[in-house]
Design a protein around this motif. Structure first.
Motif, PDB file in Angstrom:
ATOM      1  N   SER A  73      26.350 -17.682 -13.179  1.00  0.00           N
ATOM      2  CA  SER A  73      26.358 -19.116 -13.466  1.00  0.00           C
ATOM      3  C   SER A  73      24.933 -19.555 -13.749  1.00  0.00           C
ATOM      4  O   SER A  73      23.977 -18.816 -13.476  1.00  0.00           O
ATOM      5  CB  SER A  73      26.925 -19.921 -12.283  1.00  0.00           C
ATOM      6  OG  SER A  73      26.027 -19.876 -11.179  1.00  0.00           O
ATOM      7  N   GLY A  74      24.800 -20.782 -14.256  1.00  0.00           N
ATOM      8  CA  GLY A  74      23.464 -21.317 -14.456  1.00  0.00           C
ATOM      9  C   GLY A  74      22.731 -21.501 -13.144  1.00  0.00           C
ATOM     10  O   GLY A  74      21.526 -21.237 -13.046  1.00  0.00           O
ATOM     11  N   ASP A 168      14.209 -25.278 -17.381  1.00  0.00           N
ATOM     12  CA  ASP A 168      15.648 -25.245 -17.618  1.00  0.00           C
ATOM     13  C   ASP A 168      15.883 -25.693 -19.058  1.00  0.00           C
ATOM     14  O   ASP A 168      15.663 -26.856 -19.397  1.00  0.00           O
ATOM     15  CB  ASP A 168      16.361 -26.168 -16.628  1.00  0.00           C
ATOM     16  CG  ASP A 168      17.878 -26.075 -16.729  1.00  0.00           C
ATOM     17  OD1 ASP A 168      18.385 -25.630 -17.770  1.00  0.00           O
ATOM     18  OD2 ASP A 168      18.555 -26.481 -15.757  1.00  0.00           O
ATOM     19  N   THR A 170      18.829 -25.467 -20.733  1.00  0.00           N
ATOM     20  CA  THR A 170      20.270 -25.503 -20.973  1.00  0.00           C
ATOM     21  C   THR A 170      20.647 -26.462 -22.087  1.00  0.00           C
ATOM     22  O   THR A 170      21.476 -26.142 -22.946  1.00  0.00           O
ATOM     23  CB  THR A 170      21.007 -25.901 -19.684  1.00  0.00           C
ATOM     24  OG1 THR A 170      20.732 -24.936 -18.672  1.00  0.00           O
ATOM     25  CG2 THR A 170      22.500 -25.980 -19.904  1.00  0.00           C
ATOM     26  N   THR A 173      19.218 -24.851 -25.707  1.00  0.00           N
ATOM     27  CA  THR A 173      19.444 -23.453 -26.074  1.00  0.00           C
ATOM     28  C   THR A 173      18.209 -22.873 -26.776  1.00  0.00           C
ATOM     29  O   THR A 173      17.333 -23.634 -27.222  1.00  0.00           O
ATOM     30  CB  THR A 173      20.679 -23.264 -26.980  1.00  0.00           C
ATOM     31  OG1 THR A 173      20.336 -23.477 -28.362  1.00  0.00           O
ATOM     32  CG2 THR A 173      21.836 -24.137 -26.574  1.00  0.00           C
ATOM     33  N   SER A 189      18.796 -20.843 -18.015  1.00  0.00           N
ATOM     34  CA  SER A 189      19.792 -21.535 -18.828  1.00  0.00           C
ATOM     35  C   SER A 189      21.168 -21.358 -18.222  1.00  0.00           C
ATOM     36  O   SER A 189      21.509 -20.277 -17.727  1.00  0.00           O
ATOM     37  CB  SER A 189      19.800 -20.984 -20.254  1.00  0.00           C
ATOM     38  OG  SER A 189      20.884 -21.516 -21.008  1.00  0.00           O
ATOM     39  N   SER A 190      21.961 -22.425 -18.268  1.00  0.00           N
ATOM     40  CA  SER A 190      23.381 -22.316 -17.964  1.00  0.00           C
ATOM     41  C   SER A 190      24.108 -22.015 -19.263  1.00  0.00           C
ATOM     42  O   SER A 190      24.293 -22.901 -20.104  1.00  0.00           O
ATOM     43  CB  SER A 190      23.910 -23.608 -17.346  1.00  0.00           C
ATOM     44  OG  SER A 190      25.316 -23.537 -17.217  1.00  0.00           O
ATOM     45  N   ASP A 191      24.521 -20.775 -19.431  1.00  0.00           N
ATOM     46  CA  ASP A 191      25.233 -20.378 -20.644  1.00  0.00           C
ATOM     47  C   ASP A 191      26.707 -20.751 -20.584  1.00  0.00           C
ATOM     48  O   ASP A 191      27.449 -20.527 -21.542  1.00  0.00           O
ATOM     49  CB  ASP A 191      25.057 -18.875 -20.862  1.00  0.00           C
ATOM     50  CG  ASP A 191      23.597 -18.500 -21.025  1.00  0.00           C
ATOM     51  OD1 ASP A 191      22.828 -19.325 -21.555  1.00  0.00           O
ATOM     52  OD2 ASP A 191      23.209 -17.400 -20.602  1.00  0.00           O
ATOM     53  N   THR A 192      27.111 -21.340 -19.477  1.00  0.00           N
ATOM     54  CA  THR A 192      28.417 -21.985 -19.366  1.00  0.00           C
ATOM     55  C   THR A 192      28.555 -23.050 -20.443  1.00  0.00           C
ATOM     56  O   THR A 192      29.661 -23.313 -20.920  1.00  0.00           O
ATOM     57  CB  THR A 192      28.544 -22.648 -17.982  1.00  0.00           C
ATOM     58  OG1 THR A 192      28.294 -21.675 -16.972  1.00  0.00           O
ATOM     59  CG2 THR A 192      29.901 -23.285 -17.784  1.00  0.00           C
ATOM     60  N   LYS A 193      27.431 -23.626 -20.821  1.00  0.00           N
ATOM     61  CA  LYS A 193      27.420 -24.763 -21.736  1.00  0.00           C
ATOM     62  C   LYS A 193      27.481 -24.279 -23.192  1.00  0.00           C
ATOM     63  O   LYS A 193      28.381 -23.556 -23.557  1.00  0.00           O
ATOM     64  CB  LYS A 193      26.181 -25.615 -21.476  1.00  0.00           C
ATOM     65  CG  LYS A 193      25.909 -25.920 -19.998  1.00  0.00           C
ATOM     66  CD  LYS A 193      27.031 -26.675 -19.304  1.00  0.00           C
ATOM     67  CE  LYS A 193      26.615 -27.254 -17.959  1.00  0.00           C
ATOM     68  NZ  LYS A 193      26.296 -26.268 -16.911  1.00  0.00           N
ATOM     69  N   GLY A 204      24.945 -17.567 -16.807  1.00  0.00           N
ATOM     70  CA  GLY A 204      23.596 -18.062 -16.982  1.00  0.00           C
ATOM     71  C   GLY A 204      22.654 -16.921 -17.269  1.00  0.00           C
ATOM     72  O   GLY A 204      23.030 -15.747 -17.131  1.00  0.00           O
TER      73      GLY A 204
END
Length: 366
Positions: A73-74, A168, A170, A173, A189-193, A204
């Motif tokens: 997760s991020g 951060d 996020t 990108t 980075s939260s790559d969930t986004k 993340g």
């Protein structure tokens, strides 16, 4: 700042294939590997490595132009970066108006280990300087306020004071902003986004050009077990291949919407760095490659905001952001220090005119 070579990224795997091997990345769903004799140079155990997430990391490393490690997760990525660079007695500075879970992690856990946590709002982040801070954690643009700081200047000031910067990234990108190129030490980075982009995974990553820091972060991941699942890594790899197309569409649409929303009578306030009168416009134009896909509006009341969010058929009333579906939420419901009628909008991939018609109709009837 370098512009990422997307074409090269899309063919990183293909250019190393042998005849008859699959073009699509295989999913390696295994915790054990056939390992007779010495294990050196081979995959060993699912908590240590996995071919699926290792290939994903090679793509992310290409985009970041730096070694990358992926996380489940991020927040797992943020946690790894902080725990790998802080120790008892360290001082860390975080944004007072940034992502609220980073503040929770700092207040409820880092402080228990004798780490001194201090906070400043993004617009006043440089006031007081950075002497005595071991780590300075930044968000630019801030989430959800979209205030921007001069990353190159902050990174240099922190380095001169003997500290490290963690950014951060996020909201932007690697395609929208390049913190490492601006002198930041570590990117999370939260790559969930937007990187994943389909609202179907949690992931993340951490990127850093300092080998010693990356060794510490890798050890944290391996020992703590904060590893990505191979299925999620496979999904993120697939999402990453379309990031350029999605991000371009989202940013272009956000610009159009922001310009139109700024003239709508129902809007008390709007924030979008791409608007010429936005407080962050000049710095964003110099520091970012795009203005992003997030914007915020403030309506007349909490009730009006709720009606708008819940009646617009092309806005998902949901938390998080960066998906192909446009979404909106009142951030005050999570405790952010914003107006009760403040709405964060994440612009997705819908056709711009169809999306605008839906938004305008909901605003007019709210």
């Amino acid at each position: 700042m370098k512009t990422p070579k997307i074409g090269q990224m899309l063919h990183l795997r293909g250019n190393s294939l042998n005849k008859g091997e699959p073009v699509a990345l295989p999913l390696t769903q295994s915790s054990m590997f056939h390992l007779p004799g010495s294990p050196e140079g081979h995959d060993t155990y699912g908590r240590v490595n996995n071919p699926t997430w290792e290939h994903l990391e090679s793509l992310l490393a290409h985009l970041e132009d730096a070694p990358c490690l992926t996380f489940p997760s991020g927040m797992a990525a943020i946690t790894a970066a902080l725990f790998a660079t802080l120790a008892a007695g360290s001082r860390v500075l975080i944004p007072a108006d940034g992502y609220y879970v980073t503040r929770l992690l700092s207040d409820r856990f880092l402080s228990k280990f004798g780490i001194i946590v201090e906070k400043r709002p993004t617009i006043a982040f440089t006031k007081g300087g950075f002497d005595g801070f071991d780590v300075v954690f930044v968000e630019s643009p801030s989430n959800p306020g979209l205030d921007i700081i001069n990353l190159a200047s902050v990174a240099q000031q922190v380095r001169n004071a003997g500290g490290l910067t963690i950014a951060d990234n996020t909201t932007m990108t690697p395609l929208g902003q390049r913190p490492l190129d601006l002198g930041v030490d570590v990117v999370v980075s939260s790559d969930t986004k937007a990187v994943g982009g389909h609202s179907d995974l949690l992931m993340g990553h951490v990127a850093c050009r300092n080998a010693q820091i990356m060794e510490q972060i890798e050890e944290w991941r391996r020992v703590s077990g904060s590893i990505p699942g191979p299925q999620e890594a496979w999904l993120l790899h697939r999402g990453l291949e379309t990031l350029d197309v999605r991000f371009n569409r989202m940013c272009e649409t956000a610009q159009v919407l922001a310009e139109r929303l700024s003239e709508h009578q129902a809007i008390r306030q709007i924030r979008y760095p791409g608007l010429p009168n936005d407080p962050s416009h000049a710095l964003a134009g110099a520091q970012t490659l795009r203005f992003g896909f997030l914007l915020s509006i403030t309506l007349g009341s909490e009730e009006q905001a709720e009606r708008f969010i819940n009646t617009c058929p092309l806005l998902r009333p949901a938390t998080s952001f960066g998906g192909v579906h446009s979404s909106a939420e009142r951030r005050a419901r999570w405790g952010d220090d914003v107006d009760p009628a403040f709405i964060r909008i994440s612009v997705g991939c819908e056709p711009v005119e169809e999306l605008w018609q839906a938004i305008e109709a909901s605003l007019n009837s709210s």
